[in-house]
Design a protein around this motif. Structure first.
Motif, mmCIF file in Angstrom:
data_model
loop_
_atom_site.group_PDB
_atom_site.id
_atom_site.type_symbol
_atom_site.label_atom_id
_atom_site.label_comp_id
_atom_site.label_asym_id
_atom_site.label_seq_id
_atom_site.Cartn_x
_atom_site.Cartn_y
_atom_site.Cartn_z
ATOM 1 N N LYS A 56 24.442 6.657 13.623
ATOM 2 C CA LYS A 56 23.040 6.588 13.209
ATOM 3 C C LYS A 56 22.937 6.048 11.789
ATOM 4 C CE LYS A 56 20.325 9.755 14.839
ATOM 5 N NZ LYS A 56 19.576 10.987 15.095
ATOM 6 N N ARG A 57 23.825 6.524 10.909
ATOM 7 C CA ARG A 57 23.836 6.056 9.517
ATOM 8 C C ARG A 57 24.214 4.577 9.452
ATOM 9 N NH1 ARG A 57 27.958 5.382 6.420
ATOM 10 N NH2 ARG A 57 29.308 6.657 7.712
ATOM 11 N N ILE A 58 25.237 4.181 10.204
ATOM 12 C CA ILE A 58 25.692 2.782 10.189
ATOM 13 C C ILE A 58 24.593 1.860 10.721
ATOM 14 C CG2 ILE A 58 27.316 1.143 11.230
ATOM 15 C CD1 ILE A 58 29.413 3.431 11.158
ATOM 16 N N VAL A 59 24.002 2.217 11.865
ATOM 17 C CA VAL A 59 22.963 1.379 12.474
ATOM 18 C C VAL A 59 21.767 1.246 11.533
ATOM 19 C CG1 VAL A 59 21.250 1.320 14.340
ATOM 20 C CG2 VAL A 59 23.659 1.725 14.864
ATOM 21 N N ARG A 60 21.329 2.359 10.973
ATOM 22 C CA ARG A 60 20.180 2.332 10.050
ATOM 23 C C ARG A 60 20.484 1.457 8.827
ATOM 24 N NH1 ARG A 60 19.903 7.502 8.806
ATOM 25 N NH2 ARG A 60 21.066 7.234 6.885
ATOM 26 N N ASN A 61 21.686 1.603 8.264
ATOM 27 C CA ASN A 61 22.040 0.812 7.086
ATOM 28 C C ASN A 61 22.179 -0.675 7.404
ATOM 29 O OD1 ASN A 61 21.957 2.992 5.375
ATOM 30 N ND2 ASN A 61 24.160 3.324 5.361
ATOM 31 N N ILE A 62 22.718 -1.000 8.574
ATOM 32 C CA ILE A 62 22.823 -2.415 8.956
ATOM 33 C C ILE A 62 21.430 -3.009 9.145
ATOM 34 C CG2 ILE A 62 23.496 -3.977 10.834
ATOM 35 C CD1 ILE A 62 26.096 -2.413 11.043
ATOM 36 N N GLU A 67 17.434 -6.728 6.781
ATOM 37 C CA GLU A 67 16.108 -7.012 6.224
ATOM 38 C C GLU A 67 16.178 -7.489 4.776
ATOM 39 O OE1 GLU A 67 13.285 -7.181 7.929
ATOM 40 O OE2 GLU A 67 14.496 -6.699 9.693
ATOM 41 N N GLN A 68 17.290 -7.251 4.108
ATOM 42 C CA GLN A 68 17.447 -7.660 2.714
ATOM 43 C C GLN A 68 17.963 -9.098 2.573
ATOM 44 O OE1 GLN A 68 16.657 -5.718 -0.039
ATOM 45 N NE2 GLN A 68 15.730 -4.420 1.519
ATOM 46 N N ASN A 118 27.428 -6.801 1.043
ATOM 47 C CA ASN A 118 27.000 -6.507 -0.329
ATOM 48 C C ASN A 118 25.936 -5.412 -0.350
ATOM 49 O OD1 ASN A 118 28.752 -8.380 -1.501
ATOM 50 N ND2 ASN A 118 27.210 -9.996 -1.496
ATOM 51 N N THR A 119 24.997 -5.490 0.575
ATOM 52 C CA THR A 119 23.932 -4.486 0.628
ATOM 53 C C THR A 119 24.499 -3.130 1.052
ATOM 54 O OG1 THR A 119 22.316 -6.189 1.181
ATOM 55 C CG2 THR A 119 21.688 -3.920 1.621
ATOM 56 N N LEU A 120 25.389 -3.120 2.029
ATOM 57 C CA LEU A 120 26.003 -1.859 2.473
ATOM 58 C C LEU A 120 26.771 -1.207 1.321
ATOM 59 C CD1 LEU A 120 27.329 -2.674 6.049
ATOM 60 C CD2 LEU A 120 25.313 -1.344 5.429
ATOM 61 N N LYS A 121 27.325 -2.031 0.449
ATOM 62 C CA LYS A 121 28.106 -1.522 -0.684
ATOM 63 C C LYS A 121 27.276 -0.558 -1.533
ATOM 64 C CE LYS A 121 31.781 -2.094 -3.429
ATOM 65 N NZ LYS A 121 33.106 -1.734 -3.063
ATOM 66 N N TYR A 122 26.014 -0.875 -1.752
ATOM 67 C CA TYR A 122 25.217 0.035 -2.573
ATOM 68 C C TYR A 122 24.389 1.024 -1.744
ATOM 69 C CZ TYR A 122 20.962 -2.917 -2.216
ATOM 70 O OH TYR A 122 19.895 -3.617 -1.765
ATOM 71 N N LEU A 123 24.280 0.817 -0.433
ATOM 72 C CA LEU A 123 23.579 1.787 0.411
ATOM 73 C C LEU A 123 24.466 2.980 0.761
ATOM 74 C CD1 LEU A 123 21.613 -0.413 2.981
ATOM 75 C CD2 LEU A 123 20.694 0.887 1.052
#
Length: 124
Positions: A56-62, A67-68, A118-123
């Protein structure tokens, strides 16, 4: 007195982070389907509950990271290829009307993957 922070505002993903993101993207549709199944049939074991929370965390973050993506064409290619779960060949065929060769589509996929990493890195 000013405080100096050593962390970057937008950190760059390492090669390991990018490789992990590629794995997540390839498994995205499977994780999403499993989450939908867990909604219909709640997890029975602790291991299943842990997997559900992780996915759930991975899917939401992806989804947030997708979107970024700033470039529209890269975002559309990533959505078609990974979020909708199409093959590389289908993606190339779908976007051939843009007048792009397969290498250009591959570059857009790579750019999108790096952007998501890159976005996942800070999420995370």
């Amino acid at each position: 007195m000013s405080v100096v922070y050593s962390e970057e505002l937008f950190p760059e993903a390492s090669k390991v982070d990018i490789a992990r993101t590629k794995t997540y993207l390839k498994k995205f549709v499977k994780m999403k389907k499993a989450l939908e199944d867990f909604e219909q049939n709640p997890p029975e074991t602790e291991k299943q509950r842990n997997e559900q929370a992780k996915w759930k965390r991975i899917v939401r973050n992806i989804e947030r990271a997708k979107e970024q993506i700033l470039q529209y064409d890269v975002s559309v290619v990533i959505e078609y290829r990974f979020i909708k779960g199409n093959s590389r060949a289908a993606t190339i065929l779908r976007f051939s009307s843009w007048g792009c060769c397969d290498k250009t589509i591959d570059r857009k996929i790579e750019e999108g993957t790096i952007s998501i990493a890159n976005t996942l890195k800070y999420l995370e």
